[in-house]
Scaffold this motif. Structure first.
Motif, PDB file in Angstrom:
ATOM      1  N   SER A  61       0.819  -1.215   0.000  1.00  0.00           N
ATOM      2  CA  SER A  61       0.000   0.000   0.000  1.00  0.00           C
ATOM      3  C   SER A  61       0.853   1.266   0.000  1.00  0.00           C
ATOM      4  CB  SER A  61      -0.927   0.011   1.227  1.00  0.00           C
ATOM      5  OG  SER A  61      -0.169   0.108   2.427  1.00  0.00           O
ATOM      6  N   ARG A  62       2.173   1.118   0.087  1.00  0.00           N
ATOM      7  CA  ARG A  62       3.046   2.294   0.094  1.00  0.00           C
ATOM      8  C   ARG A  62       3.028   2.968  -1.276  1.00  0.00           C
ATOM      9  NH1 ARG A  62       6.185   2.250   4.662  1.00  0.00           N
ATOM     10  NH2 ARG A  62       6.531   0.221   5.667  1.00  0.00           N
ATOM     11  N   SER A  63       3.418   4.241  -1.294  1.00  0.00           N
ATOM     12  CA  SER A  63       3.536   4.942  -2.571  1.00  0.00           C
ATOM     13  C   SER A  63       4.823   4.501  -3.268  1.00  0.00           C
ATOM     14  CB  SER A  63       3.541   6.453  -2.346  1.00  0.00           C
ATOM     15  OG  SER A  63       4.652   6.827  -1.535  1.00  0.00           O
ATOM     16  N   GLY A  64       4.911   4.761  -4.561  1.00  0.00           N
ATOM     17  CA  GLY A  64       6.095   4.379  -5.319  1.00  0.00           C
ATOM     18  C   GLY A  64       5.713   3.541  -6.516  1.00  0.00           C
ATOM     19  N   SER A  65       6.701   3.178  -7.304  1.00  0.00           N
ATOM     20  CA  SER A  65       6.441   2.379  -8.498  1.00  0.00           C
ATOM     21  C   SER A  65       6.024   0.973  -8.094  1.00  0.00           C
ATOM     22  CB  SER A  65       7.693   2.308  -9.372  1.00  0.00           C
ATOM     23  OG  SER A  65       8.683   1.511  -8.742  1.00  0.00           O
ATOM     24  N   VAL A  66       5.347   0.283  -9.003  1.00  0.00           N
ATOM     25  CA  VAL A  66       4.918  -1.071  -8.702  1.00  0.00           C
ATOM     26  C   VAL A  66       6.123  -1.991  -8.504  1.00  0.00           C
ATOM     27  CG1 VAL A  66       4.720  -1.929 -11.070  1.00  0.00           C
ATOM     28  CG2 VAL A  66       3.226  -2.827  -9.277  1.00  0.00           C
ATOM     29  N   ARG A 117       7.231  -1.510  -4.934  1.00  0.00           N
ATOM     30  CA  ARG A 117       6.288  -2.110  -3.994  1.00  0.00           C
ATOM     31  C   ARG A 117       6.274  -3.629  -4.087  1.00  0.00           C
ATOM     32  NH1 ARG A 117       0.898  -0.419  -5.118  1.00  0.00           N
ATOM     33  NH2 ARG A 117       1.545   0.342  -7.152  1.00  0.00           N
ATOM     34  N   THR A 118       6.390  -4.151  -5.295  1.00  0.00           N
ATOM     35  CA  THR A 118       6.436  -5.601  -5.467  1.00  0.00           C
ATOM     36  C   THR A 118       7.683  -6.166  -4.797  1.00  0.00           C
ATOM     37  OG1 THR A 118       5.239  -5.458  -7.558  1.00  0.00           O
ATOM     38  CG2 THR A 118       6.476  -7.480  -7.146  1.00  0.00           C
ATOM     39  N   ARG A 119       8.785  -5.483  -4.998  1.00  0.00           N
ATOM     40  CA  ARG A 119      10.047  -5.937  -4.417  1.00  0.00           C
ATOM     41  C   ARG A 119       9.995  -5.926  -2.889  1.00  0.00           C
ATOM     42  NH1 ARG A 119      15.052  -5.891  -2.838  1.00  0.00           N
ATOM     43  NH2 ARG A 119      16.614  -6.917  -4.156  1.00  0.00           N
ATOM     44  N   SER A 120       9.504  -4.826  -2.316  1.00  0.00           N
ATOM     45  CA  SER A 120       9.472  -4.731  -0.856  1.00  0.00           C
ATOM     46  C   SER A 120       8.474  -5.716  -0.251  1.00  0.00           C
ATOM     47  CB  SER A 120       9.131  -3.302  -0.417  1.00  0.00           C
ATOM     48  OG  SER A 120       7.826  -2.937  -0.805  1.00  0.00           O
ATOM     49  N   ASP A 157      11.339  -9.857 -11.491  1.00  0.00           N
ATOM     50  CA  ASP A 157      11.532  -9.850 -12.944  1.00  0.00           C
ATOM     51  C   ASP A 157      10.528 -10.762 -13.640  1.00  0.00           C
ATOM     52  OD1 ASP A 157      13.606  -8.061 -12.743  1.00  0.00           O
ATOM     53  OD2 ASP A 157      15.198  -9.575 -12.889  1.00  0.00           O
ATOM     54  N   LEU A 158      10.282 -11.922 -13.056  1.00  0.00           N
ATOM     55  CA  LEU A 158       9.347 -12.864 -13.662  1.00  0.00           C
ATOM     56  C   LEU A 158       7.923 -12.322 -13.632  1.00  0.00           C
ATOM     57  CD1 LEU A 158       8.772 -15.620 -14.910  1.00  0.00           C
ATOM     58  CD2 LEU A 158       8.651 -16.570 -12.595  1.00  0.00           C
ATOM     59  N   ILE A 159       7.528 -11.771 -12.487  1.00  0.00           N
ATOM     60  CA  ILE A 159       6.166 -11.251 -12.346  1.00  0.00           C
ATOM     61  C   ILE A 159       5.929 -10.053 -13.259  1.00  0.00           C
ATOM     62  CG2 ILE A 159       4.565 -10.090 -10.770  1.00  0.00           C
ATOM     63  CD1 ILE A 159       5.866 -11.833  -8.520  1.00  0.00           C
ATOM     64  N   LEU A 160       6.825  -9.075 -13.199  1.00  0.00           N
ATOM     65  CA  LEU A 160       6.608  -7.848 -13.963  1.00  0.00           C
ATOM     66  C   LEU A 160       6.940  -8.016 -15.437  1.00  0.00           C
ATOM     67  CD1 LEU A 160       7.759  -5.065 -11.486  1.00  0.00           C
ATOM     68  CD2 LEU A 160       5.555  -6.186 -11.755  1.00  0.00           C
ATOM     69  N   GLY A 161       7.696  -9.036 -15.780  1.00  0.00           N
ATOM     70  CA  GLY A 161       7.949  -9.308 -17.185  1.00  0.00           C
ATOM     71  C   GLY A 161       6.904 -10.222 -17.786  1.00  0.00           C
ATOM     72  N   GLY A 162       6.371 -11.140 -16.955  1.00  0.00           N
ATOM     73  CA  GLY A 162       5.437 -12.118 -17.472  1.00  0.00           C
ATOM     74  C   GLY A 162       4.004 -11.649 -17.588  1.00  0.00           C
ATOM     75  N   THR A 222       0.528   7.166  -7.798  1.00  0.00           N
ATOM     76  CA  THR A 222       0.420   8.503  -7.217  1.00  0.00           C
ATOM     77  C   THR A 222      -0.084   8.411  -5.799  1.00  0.00           C
ATOM     78  OG1 THR A 222      -1.809   8.714  -8.117  1.00  0.00           O
ATOM     79  CG2 THR A 222       0.006   9.588  -9.456  1.00  0.00           C
ATOM     80  N   GLN A 223       0.344   9.336  -4.960  1.00  0.00           N
ATOM     81  CA  GLN A 223      -0.081   9.350  -3.565  1.00  0.00           C
ATOM     82  C   GLN A 223      -1.541   9.764  -3.486  1.00  0.00           C
ATOM     83  OE1 GLN A 223       2.015   8.530  -0.972  1.00  0.00           O
ATOM     84  NE2 GLN A 223       0.141   8.482   0.237  1.00  0.00           N
TER      85      GLN A 223
END
Length: 215
Positions: free
Chosen positions: A82-87, A90-93, A190-195, A213-214
């Motif tokens: 739920s944090r702001s920032g790029s997907v 957020r996916t990584r964290s 990489d697999l999730i965001l590429g696939g 966006t916030q």
């Protein structure tokens, strides 16, 4: 029920219940999936019958542990995504938080996911419900942020991604001494965001392109 009747169900003292669950946590963290009810009762300073009286039976204790720790895990995942920032951020964290959590509570994770779930249907159901809840939330994020109107596909993706991360996490726990957590996180991201964009049939989804966006 008359005023002199005695309830035979589980006791409802929240403070005592929490203390017993904490005792169970300590024993499981030390002894792993083979932790016994007798050891948990001894850690709590009570007998097994009294331990069962507080939870109804062994199944009740397993379910209480599953609910307690599944809730913590879900809250941690929800907070990160739920944090702001790029997907990507957020996916990584979110994946990193999940892997860090299960590795920090390795014995407890294996107790709940393997030992307790294998021998107790209700515990298996509780853990499956937790996984489905995370999958459902991810699907809703894909729909809301990616503007993917095909809800069926979003739910297929959500469950597939969560299952993939869970399975990869189980593999990593067996190879944590050889494989850095960062390598697993990066590989999954990489697999999730590429696939997923490729699976969308060539459409460019905002979910995988724009920082959030916030609100």
């Amino acid at each position: 029920m008359t005023s002199g009747a005695v309830s035979t169900g589980p006791r409802r003292d929240p403070g005592r219940r929490r203390a017993l669950l904490e005792a169970a946590d300590r024993v499981i963290q030390k002894e792993g999936p083979e932790a016994s009810m007798a050891a948990i009762a001894a850690e709590a300073g009570i007998s097994k019958p009294i331990l069962y009286r507080h939870f109804g039976d062994k199944s009740g204790l397993y379910q209480a542990l599953a609910e307690r720790h599944a809730r913590k895990l879900i809250e941690g995942i929800q907070l990160e995504f739920s944090r702001s920032g790029s997907v990507r951020e957020r996916t990584r964290s979110t994946i990193d938080t999940y892997l860090a959590s299960i590795s920090a509570n390795l014995h407890l994770y294996r107790f709940l996911m393997h030992r307790a779930s294998a021998e107790d249907t209700a515990t298996h159901s509780a853990m499956s419900t937790m996984i489905r809840e995370v999958s459902r939330e991810l699907a809703e994020v894909i729909i809301a942020e990616g503007r993917l109107e095909d809800r069926t596909r979003a739910y297929v993706w959500g469950h597939a991604v969560v299952g993939m991360v869970q399975t990869a996490g189980d593999w990593w726990l067996d190879h944590a001494g050889e494989v850095p957590r960062e390598a697993v996180v990066d590989g999954l991201v990489d697999l999730i965001l590429g696939g997923l964009p490729a699976a969308s049939g060539g459409r460019v989804l905002e979910l995988f392109q724009e920082p959030r966006t916030q609100r």
